[in-house]
Design a protein around this motif. Structure first.
Motif, PDB file in Angstrom:
ATOM      1  N   TRP A   1       0.835  -1.201   0.000  1.00 25.28           N
ATOM      2  CA  TRP A   1       0.000   0.000   0.000  1.00 25.28           C
ATOM      3  C   TRP A   1       0.866   1.246   0.000  1.00 25.28           C
ATOM      4  CZ3 TRP A   1      -5.341  -0.482  -0.042  1.00 25.28           C
ATOM      5  CH2 TRP A   1      -5.837  -1.758   0.260  1.00 25.28           C
ATOM      6  N   ARG A   2       0.470   2.210  -0.808  1.00 31.11           N
ATOM      7  CA  ARG A   2       1.043   3.553  -0.716  1.00 31.11           C
ATOM      8  C   ARG A   2      -0.011   4.475  -0.116  1.00 31.11           C
ATOM      9  NH1 ARG A   2       4.045   6.361  -5.663  1.00 31.11           N
ATOM     10  NH2 ARG A   2       5.673   4.970  -4.856  1.00 31.11           N
ATOM     11  N   VAL A   3       0.272   5.025   1.045  1.00 31.69           N
ATOM     12  CA  VAL A   3      -0.654   5.903   1.760  1.00 31.69           C
ATOM     13  C   VAL A   3      -0.208   7.345   1.558  1.00 31.69           C
ATOM     14  CG1 VAL A   3      -1.687   6.454   3.990  1.00 31.69           C
ATOM     15  CG2 VAL A   3      -1.069   4.079   3.461  1.00 31.69           C
ATOM     16  N   GLN A   4      -1.157   8.209   1.219  1.00 32.32           N
ATOM     17  CA  GLN A   4      -0.886   9.627   1.026  1.00 32.32           C
ATOM     18  C   GLN A   4      -1.869  10.446   1.854  1.00 32.32           C
ATOM     19  OE1 GLN A   4      -1.410   9.512  -3.343  1.00 32.32           O
ATOM     20  NE2 GLN A   4       0.684  10.259  -3.498  1.00 32.32           N
ATOM     21  N   TRP A   5      -1.367  11.524   2.456  1.00 33.88           N
ATOM     22  CA  TRP A   5      -2.239  12.420   3.210  1.00 33.88           C
ATOM     23  C   TRP A   5      -1.635  13.821   3.189  1.00 33.88           C
ATOM     24  CZ3 TRP A   5       1.345   9.213   5.191  1.00 33.88           C
ATOM     25  CH2 TRP A   5       2.240   9.716   6.146  1.00 33.88           C
ATOM     26  N   ILE A   6      -2.458  14.809   3.520  1.00 38.94           N
ATOM     27  CA  ILE A   6      -2.013  16.206   3.525  1.00 38.94           C
ATOM     28  C   ILE A   6      -1.624  16.611   4.945  1.00 38.94           C
ATOM     29  CG2 ILE A   6      -2.725  18.599   3.142  1.00 38.94           C
ATOM     30  CD1 ILE A   6      -4.455  17.675   0.877  1.00 38.94           C
ATOM     31  N   ASN A   7      -0.429  17.158   5.092  1.00 39.85           N
ATOM     32  CA  ASN A   7       0.042  17.568   6.412  1.00 39.85           C
ATOM     33  C   ASN A   7      -0.374  19.006   6.721  1.00 39.85           C
ATOM     34  OD1 ASN A   7       1.854  19.277   5.044  1.00 39.85           O
ATOM     35  ND2 ASN A   7       3.562  17.840   5.234  1.00 39.85           N
ATOM     36  N   ARG A   8       0.084  19.514   7.838  1.00 40.08           N
ATOM     37  CA  ARG A   8      -0.331  20.860   8.278  1.00 40.08           C
ATOM     38  C   ARG A   8       0.163  21.962   7.354  1.00 40.08           C
ATOM     39  NH1 ARG A   8       2.794  22.120  13.801  1.00 40.08           N
ATOM     40  NH2 ARG A   8       2.089  20.036  14.334  1.00 40.08           N
ATOM     41  N   ARG A   9       1.215  21.658   6.581  1.00 39.11           N
ATOM     42  CA  ARG A   9       1.733  22.657   5.638  1.00 39.11           C
ATOM     43  C   ARG A   9       1.004  22.598   4.299  1.00 39.11           C
ATOM     44  NH1 ARG A   9       5.827  20.055   7.970  1.00 39.11           N
ATOM     45  NH2 ARG A   9       6.192  18.762   6.124  1.00 39.11           N
ATOM     46  N   GLY A  10      -0.001  21.734   4.193  1.00 41.27           N
ATOM     47  CA  GLY A  10      -0.726  21.597   2.950  1.00 41.27           C
ATOM     48  C   GLY A  10       0.007  20.776   1.913  1.00 41.27           C
TER      49      GLY A  10
ATOM     50  N   SER B   1      -6.861  20.564  12.514  1.00 40.62           N
ATOM     51  CA  SER B   1      -7.451  21.888  12.370  1.00 40.62           C
ATOM     52  C   SER B   1      -8.387  21.982  11.177  1.00 40.62           C
ATOM     53  CB  SER B   1      -6.344  22.937  12.211  1.00 40.62           C
ATOM     54  OG  SER B   1      -5.581  22.656  11.050  1.00 40.62           O
ATOM     55  N   GLY B   2      -8.612  20.890  10.482  1.00 44.85           N
ATOM     56  CA  GLY B   2      -9.481  20.951   9.315  1.00 44.85           C
ATOM     57  C   GLY B   2      -9.785  19.573   8.776  1.00 44.85           C
ATOM     58  N   VAL B   3     -10.243  19.538   7.531  1.00 47.66           N
ATOM     59  CA  VAL B   3     -10.626  18.299   6.869  1.00 47.66           C
ATOM     60  C   VAL B   3      -9.446  17.807   6.037  1.00 47.66           C
ATOM     61  CG1 VAL B   3     -12.261  17.236   5.270  1.00 47.66           C
ATOM     62  CG2 VAL B   3     -13.023  19.064   6.809  1.00 47.66           C
ATOM     63  N   VAL B   4      -9.098  16.526   6.204  1.00 50.41           N
ATOM     64  CA  VAL B   4      -7.899  15.978   5.574  1.00 50.41           C
ATOM     65  C   VAL B   4      -8.255  14.711   4.793  1.00 50.41           C
ATOM     66  CG1 VAL B   4      -5.569  15.080   5.950  1.00 50.41           C
ATOM     67  CG2 VAL B   4      -6.476  16.878   7.444  1.00 50.41           C
ATOM     68  N   PRO B   5      -7.848  14.611   3.512  1.00 52.17           N
ATOM     69  CA  PRO B   5      -8.037  13.375   2.764  1.00 52.17           C
ATOM     70  C   PRO B   5      -6.867  12.423   2.989  1.00 52.17           C
ATOM     71  CG  PRO B   5      -7.107  15.017   1.313  1.00 52.17           C
ATOM     72  CD  PRO B   5      -7.261  15.682   2.674  1.00 52.17           C
ATOM     73  N   VAL B   6      -7.167  11.141   3.014  1.00 51.86           N
ATOM     74  CA  VAL B   6      -6.140  10.099   3.087  1.00 51.86           C
ATOM     75  C   VAL B   6      -6.427   9.091   1.984  1.00 51.86           C
ATOM     76  CG1 VAL B   6      -5.076   8.297   4.486  1.00 51.86           C
ATOM     77  CG2 VAL B   6      -5.866  10.404   5.576  1.00 51.86           C
ATOM     78  N   LEU B   7      -5.452   8.838   1.142  1.00 56.88           N
ATOM     79  CA  LEU B   7      -5.574   7.874   0.048  1.00 56.88           C
ATOM     80  C   LEU B   7      -4.659   6.691   0.323  1.00 56.88           C
ATOM     81  CD1 LEU B   7      -5.450  10.462  -2.845  1.00 56.88           C
ATOM     82  CD2 LEU B   7      -7.313   8.816  -2.561  1.00 56.88           C
ATOM     83  N   ALA B   8      -5.139   5.478   0.025  1.00 58.07           N
ATOM     84  CA  ALA B   8      -4.344   4.265   0.199  1.00 58.07           C
ATOM     85  C   ALA B   8      -4.433   3.460  -1.097  1.00 58.07           C
ATOM     86  CB  ALA B   8      -4.852   3.447   1.384  1.00 58.07           C
ATOM     87  N   TRP B   9      -3.335   3.457  -1.853  1.00 60.51           N
ATOM     88  CA  TRP B   9      -3.289   2.818  -3.161  1.00 60.51           C
ATOM     89  C   TRP B   9      -2.732   1.409  -3.046  1.00 60.51           C
ATOM     90  CZ3 TRP B   9      -4.994   5.897  -7.247  1.00 60.51           C
ATOM     91  CH2 TRP B   9      -5.055   7.271  -6.997  1.00 60.51           C
TER      92      TRP B   9
END
Length: 280
Positions: free
Chosen positions: A44-53, A92-100
């Motif tokens: 799996w490759r997991v991707q998400w957005i951190n606090r720096r965008g 502090s907000g809404v965050v997407p997480v993708l798992a390929w």
């Protein structure tokens, strides 16, 4: 207690205090049995957005015992004894997480198969972030909205994905008023086109439709054939030549069998035996 901490963090962020990160264990989705029977368990490759965008990346694989082996990490991440590992998310907000899912030994790379995913904080349960195949559609649409909004007008910026009603969107994916072809497999929709139209003029349910597919007769073996989407059942054909749904453009759909990979688009197709692309 975890939900209380999220609420407190959101409050502090609104008051100008430093943004907090919290760690969440990633609960893996159930891999379609047909995928595992043919290809084996995926990495799996997991991707998400951190606090720096910025997008961060972690690659993991599950051993036969169900433990996590970490292959590569970019950013703050760790591993746990179950699931797909542990990541830190800005609360502090809404965050997407993708798992390929991908199968490196077979030459099947991240992005070849559609992802699982989640939208934080809506998919949190206790200390876990629950990844699902339906959540993968939502997280991919989030990314597509962000890309479309980033290239649009100042008015389009108001439709950034952090302001989107994600719980309502998930409900719509199962709305019986939508066409069966879409509900059976949401990946048949053109999500990048839907994102661009949403950014320009707002979200409309009528856009949730399957993109047009041609019927393409291909002289290959009867199957079973699995698609890159986790939703449909494998295809198995009788004595007649197999007929596959093919997108009308130049971007091909892929179908996988025990003998090889079929890629088709428009009126064209190519079959690649596993000898030329790894072996399941």
């Amino acid at each position: 207690m975890k939900h209380l901490l999220i609420i407190v963090a959101l409050f502090l962020a609104g008051c100008g205090e430093p943004i907090l990160d919290l760690g969440f264990d990633l609960a893996a989705p159930t891999v379609p049995p047909a995928w595992e029977e043919m290809l084996g368990p995926p990495a799996w490759r997991v991707q998400w957005i951190n606090r720096r965008g910025e997008w961060e990346v972690m690659e993991t694989s599950l051993s036969q015992e169900g433990t996590v082996g970490q292959i590569e990490v970019s950013g703050q991440a760790g591993t746990t004894g179950s699931g797909l590992g542990r990541i830190d998310l800005p609360v502090s907000g809404v965050v997407p997480v993708l798992a390929w899912p991908f199968w490196p030994d077979l030459g099947i790379l991240p992005g070849d198969f559609h992802p699982a995913g989640a939208i934080f904080p809506f998919d949190v349960s206790g200390g876990d972030l629950i990844l699902s195949w339906e959540g993968g559609v939502a997280a991919f649409f989030y990314r597509s909205l962000a890309e479309a909004a980033g290239t649009g007008s100042s008015k389009a910026a108001l439709r950034r994905p952090g302001n989107f009603d994600w719980p309502r969107f998930r409900e719509l994916l199962r709305d019986p008023a939508l066409k069966e072809s879409f509900r059976a497999d949401p990946w048949t929709a053109d999500w990048e086109l839907i994102a661009r139209e949403t950014v320009e003029s707002g979200f409309e349910k009528r856009r949730l439709v399957s993109a047009v597919r041609n019927e393409l007769s291909v002289p290959v073996h009867p199957g079973p054939w699995i698609s890159a989407s986790p939703f449909p059942a494998p295809l198995f054909f009788g004595e007649d030549p197999p007929v596959f749904p093919a997108p009308p453009g130049i971007e091909p759909d892929a179908w996988y069998s025990a003998e090889g990979i079929l890629r088709c688009a428009g009126n064209a197709w190519i079959f690649i035996p596993w000898e030329g692309a790894g072996s399941p």
